[in-house]
Scaffold this active site. Structure first.
Site, mmCIF file in Angstrom:
data_model
loop_
_atom_site.group_PDB
_atom_site.id
_atom_site.type_symbol
_atom_site.label_atom_id
_atom_site.label_comp_id
_atom_site.label_asym_id
_atom_site.label_seq_id
_atom_site.Cartn_x
_atom_site.Cartn_y
_atom_site.Cartn_z
ATOM 1 N N SER A 660 0.822 -1.218 0.000
ATOM 2 C CA SER A 660 0.000 0.000 0.000
ATOM 3 C C SER A 660 0.853 1.265 0.000
ATOM 4 O O SER A 660 0.562 2.223 -0.729
ATOM 5 C CB SER A 660 -0.933 -0.002 1.219
ATOM 6 O OG SER A 660 -1.873 -1.039 1.144
ATOM 7 N N SER A 864 -2.090 -8.234 -5.564
ATOM 8 C CA SER A 864 -1.750 -6.953 -4.951
ATOM 9 C C SER A 864 -2.992 -6.089 -4.769
ATOM 10 O O SER A 864 -3.245 -5.563 -3.678
ATOM 11 C CB SER A 864 -0.730 -6.208 -5.823
ATOM 12 O OG SER A 864 0.427 -6.969 -6.011
ATOM 13 N N ASN A 867 -5.768 -7.898 -2.229
ATOM 14 C CA ASN A 867 -5.403 -8.304 -0.872
ATOM 15 C C ASN A 867 -4.436 -7.373 -0.155
ATOM 16 O O ASN A 867 -4.422 -7.342 1.080
ATOM 17 C CB ASN A 867 -4.792 -9.707 -0.899
ATOM 18 C CG ASN A 867 -5.752 -10.746 -1.426
ATOM 19 O OD1 ASN A 867 -6.902 -10.782 -1.023
ATOM 20 N ND2 ASN A 867 -5.293 -11.579 -2.345
ATOM 21 N N TYR A 868 -3.609 -6.621 -0.875
ATOM 22 C CA TYR A 868 -2.528 -5.897 -0.212
ATOM 23 C C TYR A 868 -2.530 -4.388 -0.428
ATOM 24 O O TYR A 868 -1.973 -3.655 0.375
ATOM 25 C CB TYR A 868 -1.174 -6.472 -0.651
ATOM 26 C CG TYR A 868 -0.997 -7.910 -0.237
ATOM 27 C CD1 TYR A 868 -0.824 -8.250 1.103
ATOM 28 C CD2 TYR A 868 -1.045 -8.930 -1.159
ATOM 29 C CE1 TYR A 868 -0.675 -9.566 1.502
ATOM 30 C CE2 TYR A 868 -0.905 -10.262 -0.775
ATOM 31 C CZ TYR A 868 -0.725 -10.557 0.556
ATOM 32 O OH TYR A 868 -0.591 -11.865 0.949
ATOM 33 N N ILE A 869 -3.128 -3.917 -1.524
ATOM 34 C CA ILE A 869 -3.184 -2.472 -1.769
ATOM 35 C C ILE A 869 -4.492 -1.931 -1.199
ATOM 36 O O ILE A 869 -5.569 -2.430 -1.527
ATOM 37 C CB ILE A 869 -3.085 -2.158 -3.271
ATOM 38 C CG1 ILE A 869 -1.700 -2.554 -3.797
ATOM 39 C CG2 ILE A 869 -3.344 -0.686 -3.535
ATOM 40 C CD1 ILE A 869 -1.557 -2.404 -5.303
#
Length: 912
Positions: A660, A864, A867-869
């Protein structure tokens, strides 16, 4: 360096087998490692080698596992630029990241060349071209290392600033701003940008996350959410051009929803966050239908003899027989071995196999089994099901939806919430991911006696199927699952959870990203501390620091200790074994192990010299294969240490934070004032997303259908170029003088279109027209039949098909005369010029898609982005660049991230 074997008391639990490092590191041992420094020039640290050149270096201290030859390294080009739109056509067998890039002056028009290189115009700049400097004379590894270093430097500066602001006394004016008189939009904007107060961090209270609660792995597609109230728009910011239309469509789509959406992100925080619900009502789970025995003429054949089986054994035979088309599974020796073991066990338990005369048949060899008849039976059923009239399919779907409706929703604190995976998985063969050792094992049918129901005390307990009972019924309001059972293959617990767009899942996502935002305040101290401890004299501290370095820099998962010998041999950073790590002087580390879901993690990284020296020390003899690298560290110890910096901080938070924060910084470099098309803006976003995926090591295997998809996309682009050429020729048919005015080159056929391809494409267009007419005719007849009218006669179809025949004749005439007659009503040069421009835009859009797909084939952008950004970054980008949010989030993701869309609204200034 000595190894202590006298006592196990100070060694981590579950790591007391094999050779263990001594608790202290002597200065002599440190000097010995320092003296082994290679004379080779160190490569830029903190990057993955697969994203750049690798220099051959014979100074390796390890051999690869089992004495196998080392993986051949790639030679350095020394001049590679960071770009994902340009790929070599000379190394088709190599992964994208390993291909050397050609110069921009290459003029190859080979059909094997990636479409992205065959475009006639320059593609939008990649993220590297939108930064401060392209540094084209620097190797890729150096650039990525510089990017990461710059971002980490900015992170440290920001962390110090946040802590400094937190220490300052709150001015009276600020206190006044927090009063009830303050406009809601202003309050939201201040909180969303992480303004700290005495009681809050980044706008939310410090609360324990429930992210460690197991969840079912497969969530079904979420149903459309109820329409939310429009979020207040930020001053001076116009909504995206298509936003109003999008919201209007959503309103129509969700008009059936009677209840107003629960805006939990605006609701006051609960005092006791461990209590997940007060009242809970649901209708349990939906079990799969019972097995339908095969017809008497369909038999399993063993050694050319049809055999009769008990119904339970026959069902297992159909598991294998129905999937013969999945060659990657049924031809896998491990899959075959596990299936045959379970199959023969069930045959023995159910009375054995018999021939048609009732004689016993001993099934001893898998190779003598013939499942062809079973496969053909299920294939015929599938084709017949597909060939049914649309009206019949629609009616069946309506019946199915009505039957499933009671299970699709629950009442959670009086609110109607969508249930995610309410269907119990049917029995079958376990496939697993990667090289799973249990692939092919029989997944047994789940019975109600295995299922535990979680429901409110005052709610009606759903009745189990007739003749059955539930394993247990409980009323745990600290759990978020509705039902659970234990599957037989791996012994894992399966949970029925709420859907991705539910309040509970949205709050969990929100907490996850807020936890990562909170890490911003502490990241500089954490990195400074573990960098210092990389040289600690205490072995446990040095191992912990090295593990933290790898987790932070390369997004390695921490890894959990295995409880049984039956689990797949998957590992993470803390559970790495001696054979999983190979070291190559001066600072290259090669990892090769099975990671999450048994997917192979095979990658090379350049690291700081001290980290390389530490890993070398952790692998020093007498350690051998099977010994732990981090023998004085466990995941629980690591997470306990991290929680001393910040409440609830675990190793996995670093993955979310790094993705992020990196995305936030890359998006800030983009210039929204540049005049770009929507497709170009999307590509800019994807370039940033791609770089995050690369820097955070989100890799995926190239799909088997990738080349086929790229070929189809290439044909679509060629088809548009051919259509564009025909349109230009129609202009000449109206005004032949245009050839002199515009120049002969303007009307030339594109060099990528040869005569053989044109003939094939013309035939394709004729067949496509004929197919469309036939399908339209069949659809019209189905509609007439449903309305009780007579079907259209066959002569009507023949009349309609004349259009395709005329088109075929037209192409033959054009090929012979080399002229194209003007088409359409009232054809004019102006109309055709406008058509040419539209075709140019469509070609441009497809070329951008081609470049994106080619660049993404080895990078998991979805991992990405989903789940992660932080999704609020994507929403803010969409507002800032005036791109409809549906261009980035599908309907399912818009439901999942509704909280982000509504809370950010049109505030394009929101930052992570």
């Amino acid at each position: 360096m000595s190894y202590d074997s006298s006592s196990d008391d100070d060694k981590p639990l579950a790591k007391q087998n094999g050779h263990v490092s001594s608790p202290k590191i002597s200065k002599a041992a440190d000097r010995a490692m320092e003296n082994s420094v290679s004379k080779a020039r160190p490569r830029p640290p903190n990057v993955s080698i697969r994203n750049g050149p690798v220099i051959d270096d014979p100074m390796d201290i390890d051999s690869t596992p089992n004495g196998a030859p080392k993986r051949k390294s790639r030679s350095s080009t020394g001049q590679q630029a960071v770009s994902y739109k340009d790929n070599s056509d000379s190394e088709d067998g190599a992964p994208l990241a390993k291909r050397q890039k050609k110069g921009t002056n290459s003029e190859s028009d080979s059909d094997d060349e990636p479409i992205a290189k065959r475009n006639r115009g320059k593609l939008p700049p990649s993220i590297k071209e939108t930064g401060d400097s392209t540094d084209d004379d620097k190797p890729l590894g150096t650039k990525l290392a510089q990017t990461k270093a710059n971002i980490e430097k900015a992170a440290a500066k920001e962390a110090r600033a946040i802590r400094a602001n937190a220490k300052k006394p709150t001015p009276k004016k600020a206190i006044k701003d927090e009063s009830d008189d303050e406009p809601l939009a202003k309050t939201k904007k201040r909180q969303s940008n992480g303004v700290a107060s005495a009681k809050k961090t980044n706008g939310v209270k410090k609360e324990e996350s429930d992210s460690d609660v197991p969840i079912a792995k497969k969530a079904k597609k979420a149903a459309p959410a109820a329409k939310a109230k429009a979020a207040p728009a930020a001053k001076g910011k116009a909504a995206p051009a298509k936003k109003a239309k999008f919201e209007k469509e959503d309103t129509k789509e969700n008009s059936e929803e009677d209840e107003e959406e629960y805006r939990w992100w605006d609701a006051p925080k609960k005092e006791d966050d461990s209590i997940k619900w007060t009242t809970l009502e649901h209708n349990g789970v939906l079990f799969p239908p019972e097995y339908e025995p095969l017809p008497k003429n369909v038999k399993l054949i063993y050694d050319e003899t049809p055999v009769d089986l008990h119904v339970e054994a026959e069902e297992v035979a159909t598991f294998f027989g129905s999937m013969l088309h999945s060659t990657q599974n049924v031809e896998n020796p491990v899959f075959q071995k596990n299936f045959f073991r379970d199959f023969t066990d069930i045959i023995k338990k159910t009375g054995g196999a018999k021939d048609q005369k009732g004689n016993k048949v001993e099934i001893k060899e898998f190779a003598k089994l013939d499942f062809t008849k079973i496969f053909e039976h299920y294939k015929a059923l599938s084709e017949a099901k597909k060939a049914r009239p649309a009206a019949e399919k629609k009616a069946e779907k309506a019946v199915k939806d009505k039957f499933e409706a009671p299970y699709m929703f629950c009442k959670w604190d009086g609110r109607k919430e969508k249930v995610g995976n309410f269907r119990v998985e049917p029995p079958g063969l376990f496939r697993g991911r990667g090289e799973h050792p249990k692939t092919g094992t029989v997944k047994k049918r789940v019975l109600p006696e295995q299922v535990t129901i979680n429901i409110g005390k005052d709610a009606k307990v759903p009745p189990p199927p007739a003749g059955h009972k539930w394993k247990a019924v409980q009323h745990d309001n600290k759990a978020t699952w509705l039902a659970m059972w234990q599957e037989n293959v791996n012994g894992n617990y399966k949970y029925v959870m709420l859907a991705a767009n539910s309040t509970v899942k949205g709050q969990a996502d929100f907490k996850k990203f807020e936890k990562a935002r909170e890490l911003k305040k502490h990241i500089d101290r954490i990195r400074a501390d573990y960098t210092k401890e990389l040289k600690s004299e205490v072995m446990a501290e040095r191992q912990r620091a090295t593990a933290m370095y790898l987790i932070d820099k390369f997004a390695l998962r921490a890894g959990n200790e295995k409880d049984t010998d039956n689990e797949a041999e998957t590992v993470g950073c803390c559970s790495l074994k001696y054979e999983h790590v190979t070291l190559r002087e001066p600072n290259t580390v090669i990892f090769d192990f099975l990671g999450k879901d048994s997917i192979r993690f095979h990658n090379e990284f350049t690291v700081e010299r001290q980290v390389f020296k530490n890993l070398k020390m952790f692998k020093k003899p007498p350690k051998v294969d099977g010994d732990d690298i981090f023998d004085r560290l466990t995941t629980s110890q690591l997470n306990k240490h991290l929680s001393s910096y910040m409440a609830g901080l675990t190793a996995k938070v670093f993955r979310t934070y790094n993705a992020s924060y990196t995305m936030s910084k890359l998006l800030q470099q983009l210039d929204p004032t540049k005049v770009l098309s929507v497709a170009e803006k999307i590509k800019l976003y994807n370039d940033c997303n791609r770089e995050v995926a690369v820097l955070c090591n989100h890799k995926r295997t190239v799909g088997t259908s990738h080349e086929q998809q790229m070929e189809k996309l290439g044909d679509r682009i060629k088809g548009l170029r051919y259509q564009q050429w025909r349109t230009k020729m129609m202009m000449l048919d109206i005004d032949p003088k245009l050839k002199k005015k515009k120049g002969a080159e303007y009307f030339e056929l594109d060099s990528t279109l040869d005569q053989e391809w044109i003939l094939q494409h013309q035939q394709f267009l004729v067949e496509e027209t004929r197919t469309k007419i036939q399908k339209k005719f069949e659809k019209d007849n189905e509609k007439r039949q449903a309305d009780g009218e007579k079907p259209l006669p066959d002569k009507e179809l023949k009349e309609r098909l004349k259009v395709a025949t005329e088109l075929e004749a037209k192409f033959k005439k054009e090929n012979k005369s080399k002229k194209v007659e003007a088409e359409g009503k009232g054809p004019t040069v102006e109309k055709f010029l406008a058509a040419v421009d539209k075709l140019n835009e469509r070609i441009r859009t497809l070329e951008l898609q081609s470049a994106d797909r080619e660049g993404n084939k080895e990078v998991a952008l979805g991992t990405s982005k989903i789940n992660y950004i932080d999704p609020r970054l994507t929403v803010a980008f969409a507002a800032r660049f005036e791109v409809p949010i549906e261009k980035f989030f599908s309907k399912t993701l818009r439901d999942k991230f509704n909280w982000a869309i509504q809370s950010v609204g049109d505030d394009s200034t929101w930052q992570f």
